[in-house]
Design an enzyme around this catalytic site. Structure first.
Site, PDB file in Angstrom:
ATOM      1  N   THR A 144     -49.949  16.053 -26.482  1.00  0.00           N
ATOM      2  CA  THR A 144     -50.628  16.173 -27.772  1.00  0.00           C
ATOM      3  C   THR A 144     -50.736  14.808 -28.443  1.00  0.00           C
ATOM      4  O   THR A 144     -51.703  14.506 -29.123  1.00  0.00           O
ATOM      5  CB  THR A 144     -49.834  17.123 -28.706  1.00  0.00           C
ATOM      6  OG1 THR A 144     -49.468  18.297 -27.978  1.00  0.00           O
ATOM      7  CG2 THR A 144     -50.645  17.517 -29.923  1.00  0.00           C
TER       8      THR A 144
ATOM      9  N   ARG B 221     -44.700  11.042 -23.850  1.00  0.00           N
ATOM     10  CA  ARG B 221     -43.336  11.125 -24.387  1.00  0.00           C
ATOM     11  C   ARG B 221     -42.386  11.576 -23.308  1.00  0.00           C
ATOM     12  O   ARG B 221     -42.638  12.570 -22.631  1.00  0.00           O
ATOM     13  CB  ARG B 221     -43.268  12.140 -25.525  1.00  0.00           C
ATOM     14  CG  ARG B 221     -43.759  11.530 -26.776  1.00  0.00           C
ATOM     15  CD  ARG B 221     -43.444  12.378 -27.969  1.00  0.00           C
ATOM     16  NE  ARG B 221     -44.387  11.997 -28.995  1.00  0.00           N
ATOM     17  CZ  ARG B 221     -44.681  12.703 -30.039  1.00  0.00           C
ATOM     18  NH1 ARG B 221     -44.090  13.864 -30.235  1.00  0.00           N
ATOM     19  NH2 ARG B 221     -45.546  12.268 -30.910  1.00  0.00           N
TER      20      ARG B 221
ATOM     21  N   SER C 105     -42.336  10.047 -32.470  1.00  0.00           N
ATOM     22  CA  SER C 105     -42.536  10.744 -33.738  1.00  0.00           C
ATOM     23  C   SER C 105     -41.242  11.287 -34.331  1.00  0.00           C
ATOM     24  O   SER C 105     -40.317  10.548 -34.596  1.00  0.00           O
ATOM     25  CB  SER C 105     -43.569  11.839 -33.534  1.00  0.00           C
ATOM     26  OG  SER C 105     -43.909  12.415 -34.758  1.00  0.00           O
ATOM     27  N   HIS C 106     -41.154  12.592 -34.435  1.00  0.00           N
ATOM     28  CA  HIS C 106     -40.022  13.249 -35.111  1.00  0.00           C
ATOM     29  C   HIS C 106     -38.886  13.568 -34.141  1.00  0.00           C
ATOM     30  O   HIS C 106     -37.895  14.156 -34.544  1.00  0.00           O
ATOM     31  CB  HIS C 106     -40.528  14.533 -35.743  1.00  0.00           C
ATOM     32  CG  HIS C 106     -41.354  15.337 -34.781  1.00  0.00           C
ATOM     33  ND1 HIS C 106     -42.635  14.952 -34.436  1.00  0.00           N
ATOM     34  CD2 HIS C 106     -41.072  16.419 -34.056  1.00  0.00           C
ATOM     35  CE1 HIS C 106     -43.108  15.797 -33.541  1.00  0.00           C
ATOM     36  NE2 HIS C 106     -42.183  16.705 -33.285  1.00  0.00           N
TER      37      HIS C 106
ATOM     38  N   LYS D  95     -48.336   5.459 -27.177  1.00  0.00           N
ATOM     39  CA  LYS D  95     -49.641   6.062 -27.454  1.00  0.00           C
ATOM     40  C   LYS D  95     -50.660   4.945 -27.623  1.00  0.00           C
ATOM     41  O   LYS D  95     -50.356   3.929 -28.239  1.00  0.00           O
ATOM     42  CB  LYS D  95     -49.512   6.865 -28.758  1.00  0.00           C
ATOM     43  CG  LYS D  95     -50.716   7.680 -29.107  1.00  0.00           C
ATOM     44  CD  LYS D  95     -50.410   8.593 -30.272  1.00  0.00           C
ATOM     45  CE  LYS D  95     -50.540   7.844 -31.565  1.00  0.00           C
ATOM     46  NZ  LYS D  95     -50.659   8.697 -32.735  1.00  0.00           N
TER      47      LYS D  95
ATOM     48  N   ASP E 128     -41.410  11.315 -41.329  1.00  0.00           N
ATOM     49  CA  ASP E 128     -40.746  11.438 -40.025  1.00  0.00           C
ATOM     50  C   ASP E 128     -40.504  10.076 -39.367  1.00  0.00           C
ATOM     51  O   ASP E 128     -40.693   9.028 -39.983  1.00  0.00           O
ATOM     52  CB  ASP E 128     -41.557  12.352 -39.100  1.00  0.00           C
ATOM     53  CG  ASP E 128     -42.851  11.694 -38.654  1.00  0.00           C
ATOM     54  OD1 ASP E 128     -43.398  10.882 -39.424  1.00  0.00           O
ATOM     55  OD2 ASP E 128     -43.324  11.976 -37.536  1.00  0.00           O
TER      56      ASP E 128
ATOM     57  N   ASP F 202     -42.079   8.117 -37.274  1.00  0.00           N
ATOM     58  CA  ASP F 202     -43.122   7.087 -37.258  1.00  0.00           C
ATOM     59  C   ASP F 202     -43.995   7.096 -38.512  1.00  0.00           C
ATOM     60  O   ASP F 202     -44.989   6.374 -38.568  1.00  0.00           O
ATOM     61  CB  ASP F 202     -43.986   7.225 -36.002  1.00  0.00           C
ATOM     62  CG  ASP F 202     -44.705   8.558 -35.937  1.00  0.00           C
ATOM     63  OD1 ASP F 202     -44.144   9.562 -36.427  1.00  0.00           O
ATOM     64  OD2 ASP F 202     -45.833   8.612 -35.402  1.00  0.00           O
TER      65      ASP F 202
ATOM     66  N   ASP G 187     -45.947   9.440 -39.999  1.00  0.00           N
ATOM     67  CA  ASP G 187     -47.226  10.133 -40.187  1.00  0.00           C
ATOM     68  C   ASP G 187     -47.057  11.551 -40.757  1.00  0.00           C
ATOM     69  O   ASP G 187     -48.026  12.145 -41.217  1.00  0.00           O
ATOM     70  CB  ASP G 187     -48.059  10.147 -38.888  1.00  0.00           C
ATOM     71  CG  ASP G 187     -47.340  10.752 -37.712  1.00  0.00           C
ATOM     72  OD1 ASP G 187     -46.164  11.159 -37.859  1.00  0.00           O
ATOM     73  OD2 ASP G 187     -47.950  10.828 -36.624  1.00  0.00           O
ATOM     74  N   ARG G 188     -45.844  12.083 -40.741  1.00  0.00           N
ATOM     75  CA  ARG G 188     -45.648  13.428 -41.307  1.00  0.00           C
ATOM     76  C   ARG G 188     -45.131  13.349 -42.740  1.00  0.00           C
ATOM     77  O   ARG G 188     -44.588  12.333 -43.157  1.00  0.00           O
ATOM     78  CB  ARG G 188     -44.617  14.199 -40.482  1.00  0.00           C
ATOM     79  CG  ARG G 188     -45.100  14.506 -39.103  1.00  0.00           C
ATOM     80  CD  ARG G 188     -44.139  15.418 -38.379  1.00  0.00           C
ATOM     81  NE  ARG G 188     -44.745  15.803 -37.114  1.00  0.00           N
ATOM     82  CZ  ARG G 188     -44.413  16.866 -36.406  1.00  0.00           C
ATOM     83  NH1 ARG G 188     -43.445  17.656 -36.838  1.00  0.00           N
ATOM     84  NH2 ARG G 188     -45.032  17.150 -35.281  1.00  0.00           N
TER      85      ARG G 188
ATOM     86  N   GLU H 130     -50.562  22.227 -39.934  1.00  0.00           N
ATOM     87  CA  GLU H 130     -49.402  22.930 -40.481  1.00  0.00           C
ATOM     88  C   GLU H 130     -48.099  22.184 -40.182  1.00  0.00           C
ATOM     89  O   GLU H 130     -47.091  22.412 -40.839  1.00  0.00           O
ATOM     90  CB  GLU H 130     -49.338  24.359 -39.949  1.00  0.00           C
ATOM     91  CG  GLU H 130     -49.423  24.530 -38.426  1.00  0.00           C
ATOM     92  CD  GLU H 130     -48.287  23.938 -37.644  1.00  0.00           C
ATOM     93  OE1 GLU H 130     -47.134  24.133 -38.070  1.00  0.00           O
ATOM     94  OE2 GLU H 130     -48.561  23.275 -36.607  1.00  0.00           O
ATOM     95  N   SER H 131     -48.129  21.312 -39.182  1.00  0.00           N
ATOM     96  CA  SER H 131     -46.930  20.622 -38.726  1.00  0.00           C
ATOM     97  C   SER H 131     -46.621  19.402 -39.604  1.00  0.00           C
ATOM     98  O   SER H 131     -46.297  18.346 -39.094  1.00  0.00           O
ATOM     99  CB  SER H 131     -47.107  20.209 -37.275  1.00  0.00           C
ATOM    100  OG  SER H 131     -48.325  19.487 -37.127  1.00  0.00           O
TER     101      SER H 131
ATOM    102  N   LYS I 105     -52.659  10.866 -39.239  1.00  0.00           N
ATOM    103  CA  LYS I 105     -52.098  11.512 -40.410  1.00  0.00           C
ATOM    104  C   LYS I 105     -51.181  10.502 -41.083  1.00  0.00           C
ATOM    105  O   LYS I 105     -50.720   9.554 -40.455  1.00  0.00           O
ATOM    106  CB  LYS I 105     -51.389  12.794 -40.047  1.00  0.00           C
ATOM    107  CG  LYS I 105     -50.300  12.697 -39.014  1.00  0.00           C
ATOM    108  CD  LYS I 105     -49.786  14.095 -38.712  1.00  0.00           C
ATOM    109  CE  LYS I 105     -48.724  14.063 -37.644  1.00  0.00           C
ATOM    110  NZ  LYS I 105     -49.235  14.541 -36.348  1.00  0.00           N
TER     111      LYS I 105
ATOM    112  N   ARG J 118     -44.446  28.043 -29.628  1.00  0.00           N
ATOM    113  CA  ARG J 118     -44.638  28.078 -31.074  1.00  0.00           C
ATOM    114  C   ARG J 118     -45.395  29.361 -31.424  1.00  0.00           C
ATOM    115  O   ARG J 118     -46.415  29.669 -30.802  1.00  0.00           O
ATOM    116  CB  ARG J 118     -45.441  26.883 -31.555  1.00  0.00           C
ATOM    117  CG  ARG J 118     -44.835  25.537 -31.194  1.00  0.00           C
ATOM    118  CD  ARG J 118     -45.351  24.452 -32.143  1.00  0.00           C
ATOM    119  NE  ARG J 118     -45.125  23.109 -31.633  1.00  0.00           N
ATOM    120  CZ  ARG J 118     -43.957  22.467 -31.646  1.00  0.00           C
ATOM    121  NH1 ARG J 118     -42.892  23.060 -32.125  1.00  0.00           N
ATOM    122  NH2 ARG J 118     -43.864  21.230 -31.177  1.00  0.00           N
TER     123      ARG J 118
END
Ligand code: G1P
Ligand code: ZN
Length: 545
Positions: free
Chosen positions: A18, A22, A113-114, A126, A278, A280, A282-283, A366-367, A378, A498
Site C-alpha cells: 500500500t 516494508r 510509517s506507524h 518508498k 505517526d 513519519d 503523515d497521520r 479512515e486510517s 497525507k 481489517r
C-alpha cells in the site's frame, strides 16, 4: 571516485505494498537487499540521472545507514543533486513539499510509517515521483519487475557523508545539500493558515493544547511551528525528540497507542484540544476534551469549513475524495456543496491523479490520514493546524463543532476492527469465501438487516483510466450501513484482516450513543458473514479504532 559495479541476485518479494516496500529491519540489512531495490528505482526512473533527488526518513533505526547507501548509489547512478534533511530527517509530507517546491525529479522516503522501529522491528522505503506523491502502481510495478531480474548495482567507494551539518558537499559527481527539515514545510503552512488568529487563540489563556509527537518525526516540526511560531506555551509538544526506537512505543496516533495523550484530554482538567501524529508525520488524530474525532468525520468537517481557512478561501473547492473504507460523511458534505466526490481504493497514491488534475482539493482516509492539494501526501500537522485555525475562527469546543456538524448532515458512526498477524492462508481463505458468495447476497436478510449490494471494489482512475481490482469486499445494507473487509497491504507479519463498520444516523436525538452500542449489531453480522472466528481462530480483534 571510482564507480563500483557490484554483482547481485534478485530477492523474492520486493513488490511495494500500500505504501512502499516494508519489511523487518533484519531483511533490509541483508547484503544487497536495499541496494537491489534502490538500483531498480534508478534503472526504471531514468529522469533521475542528471536530475535532483530528495532523500529523508523518519529517523527510525537504520535510517542513517540506509541514507548513506542511497547517496552513494545515487552519485554512482548519475544523480546530479541530492537534497537531504539534516540528520537524515524529513517527514513524509515535508518530502512531498520539498519535491514540489524545488521541482525535483523525485524523492526517496525511508519509513515504515506507524510501525515500531528497532533492530527487530520494521523499516521501509518508498519512491515519490516529481509531483511529490507516492509512485502510482505502474511505477511501483516497474520497479518491482526490475527487482526480479536485477544482476548488478552501482555504487561509489566513498566515506560517509556528514548528515548533521546543513550546507553543501560533493560526493563523486553529485552535489549534496543538507537542508533544515522544517523550514520549507513551515513556510508552506504559514501560507495556508491564519497564524495570527491561531497565535491569539494560544494567547487567550483560555485554551490549552497538547501535541504528542510520539518520539517520531513531527517533534521538530511541531515544536517549531506550534511553540516558536505560534507562541503555544512550551510543553505543548510532548515526546518531541525523534528517537530511533520511538521511545520503545508504537508511533500510531490512535486511541490505543496514544493513550498518554488521550488521558490528558479527560476529566475536569483535560486540555481543550489534543493531537498526535505517526512515525513519519503523515497521520493525525484529533481530540477535544473528552472527545475523539473520527478521521472520517474530520475529513467531512474540513471540507464543510474550508471557506473559513485563508488557504482555501480564494476559489471554490474542486472536489473531495475518500478511500473506499472511509465513512461516507464527506459524501454528504460534497453533495451539499455541489462538488464531485470520489471513492478510491485504500492508499494515498490513488489521490495523486485527482489532485494533479485539479478534480479534488481535499482527500482522506479512515486510517487517520487527511490532506489537500498543498502536497501529494497525507499530512498530519497540516490537519492539526487546520483544526487550530477552525477553533480560532469558531471559538467553539471541538465537541460542539462536531456535534453541530452531525446535526446538520447526520452522523456516520464508524469503527474498525483489525485482526493482526493472522495466518496468511486462513485470511486468504476467508476473503475468498466472502468473494464466492457475493452474487447471492443482495436482497437477503441477515440478523434483521437487508443487504442492498455486495461487491469486490474495483476502481478505474478517471484521469488515466488505470484499473485496480480486488480492493476490498463491500457489503451495503438498506439504510446506509456498510461492512467492508480487506487485507492490509502494509503489515510485515502474517496477514492483517481489517473489518470496517459504518452506520448512518440522521436523527439528532440518536446521535449521542456510544459507538460500541450502535455498532454491536453490525459487529455480530460481520462475524457471521465472514465466519471470522471459525476461519482465523480469533474471538476478538487485536485493535479497535
Ligand atoms: C494502511 C491504511 C491505509 C494507508 C496505509 C499507509 O494500509 O489502511 O489507509 O494509506 O496504511 O499509511 P493497509 O495496511 O490497510 O494496506
Ligand atoms: Zn505514516
Amino acid at each position: 571516485m571510482p564507480i563500483l559495479k557490484a554483482d547481485t541476485t534478485p530477492f523474492d518479494g520486493q513488490r511495494p505494498g500500500t505504501s512502499g516496500l516494508r519489511e523487518k529491519v533484519k531483511i533490509f540489512q541483508q547484503p544487497h537487499y536495499l541496494e537491489n531495490f534502490v538500483q531498480s528505482i534508478f534503472d526504471t526512473q531514468q529522469e533521475l540521472a542528471g536530475g535532483t533527488l530528495v532523500v529523508g526518513g523518519d529517523g527510525r533505526y537504520y535510517n542513517r545507514e540506509a541514507i548513506q547507501i542511497i547517496l552513494r548509489m545515487a552519485a554512482a547512478n548519475g544523480v546530479a543533486h541530492a537534497i537531504v534533511g539534516q540528520g537524515g530527517l524529513l517527514s513524509t509530507p515535508a518530502v512531498s513539499c520539498v519535491i514540489r517546491k524545488y521541482k525535483t525529479q523525485g524523492g526517496i522516503v525511508l519509513s515504515a510509517s506507524h510501525n515500531p522501529g528497532r533492530p527487530d522491528e520494521d523499516f521501509g522505503i518508498k519512491f515519490n515521483t516529481a509531483n511529490g506523491g507516492p509512485a502510482p502502481e505502474a511505477v511501483t510495478e516497474a520497479i518491482y519487475q526490475r527487482t526480479t531480474e536485477i544482476s548488478n548495482y552501482q555504487t561509489l567507494e566513498a566515506a560517509d557523508i556528514d548528515l548533521d551539518q546543513t550546507g553543501q558537499s560533493q560526493l563523486g559527481g553529485m552535489q549534496i545539500e543538507i537542508i533544515d527539515p522544517v523550514t520549507d514545510y513551515a513556510e508552506l503552512m504559514q501560507r495556508l493558515f491564519d497564524f495570527d488568529g491561531i497565535r491569539n487563540l494560544f494567547k487567550s489563556n483560555t485554551f490549552s493544547m497538547r501535541f504528542d509527537a510520539m518520539h517520531a518525526i513531527t517533534g521538530p516540526y511541531a515544536t517549531h511551528i506550534l511553540e516558536d511560531m505560534l507562541s503555544a506555551p512550551s510543553g505543548t509538544v510532548i515526546n518531541g525528540k525523534p528517537l530511533p526506537d520511538f521511545g520503545g512505543g508504537h508511533p500510531d496516533p490512535n486511541l490505543v497507542h496514544a493513550h498518554e495523550l488521550v488521558s490528558m484530554t479527560q476529566g475536569h482538567n483535560g486540555v481543550d484540544f489534543a493531537a498526535a501524529s505517526d512515525g513519519d508525520g503523515d497521520r493525525n488524530m484529533i481530540l477535544g476534551r473528552d472527545f475523539f474525532v473520527t478521521p472520517s468525520d474530520s475529513l467531512a468537517i474540513i471540507v464543510a469549513n474550508a471557506h473559513l481557512i485563508p488557504g482555501y478561501q480564494k476559489h471554490k473547492i474542486d472536489g473531495a475524495a475518500r478511500s473506499m473504507p472511509t465513512s461516507q460523511a464527506v459524501d454528504r458534505v460534497a453533495n451539499r456543496l455541489g462538488i464531485e466526490c470520489f471513492e478510491t481504493p485504500t492508499g494515498w497514491k490513488f489521490f495523486g491523479n485527482l489532485l494533479d488534475a485539479g478534480r479534488i482539493t481535499f482527500c482522506g482516509e479512515e486510517s487517520f490520514g487527511t490532506g489537500s492539494n498543498h502536497v501529494r501526501e497525507k499530512d498530519g500537522l497540516w490537519a492539526v493546524l487546520f483544526w487550530l485555525n477552525l477553533l480560532a475562527v469558531k471559538q467553539q469546543s471541538v465537541a460542539t463543532i462536531v456535534q453541530e456538524h452531525w446535526r446538520e448532515y447526520g452522523r456516520n458512526y464508524y469503527t474498525r476492527y483489525d485482526y493482526e498477524a493472522v495466518n496468511k492462508e486462513a485470511a486468504a481463505d476467508l476473503m475468498q469465501h466472502l468473494r464466492n458468495k457475493l452474487d447471492s447476497l443482495p436482497g437477503t436478510q441477515i440478523q434483521g438487516h437487508v443487504i442492498e449490494y455486495a461487491d469486490d471494489f474495483s476502481y478505474t482512475d478517471p484521469i488515466d483510466n488505470s484499473y485496480s481490482e480486488c480492493q476490498g469486499v463491500r457489503i451495503g445494507f438498506i439504510g446506509g450501513s456498510r461492512i467492508i473487509y480487506r487485507l492490509s497491504g502494509t503489515g510485515t507479519e502474517g496477514a492483517t484482516l481489517r473489518v470496517y463498520l459504518e452506520a448512518f444516523e440522521p436523527d439528532p436525538n440518536k446521535q449521542q450513543q456510544t459507538t460500541a452500542n450502535v455498532m454491536a449489531p453490525l459487529v455480530s453480522i460481520a462475524q457471521e458473514l465472514a465466519q471470522i472466528t471459525q476461519k482465523t481462530g480469533r474471538e476478538q480483534p487485536t485493535v479497535i479504532t
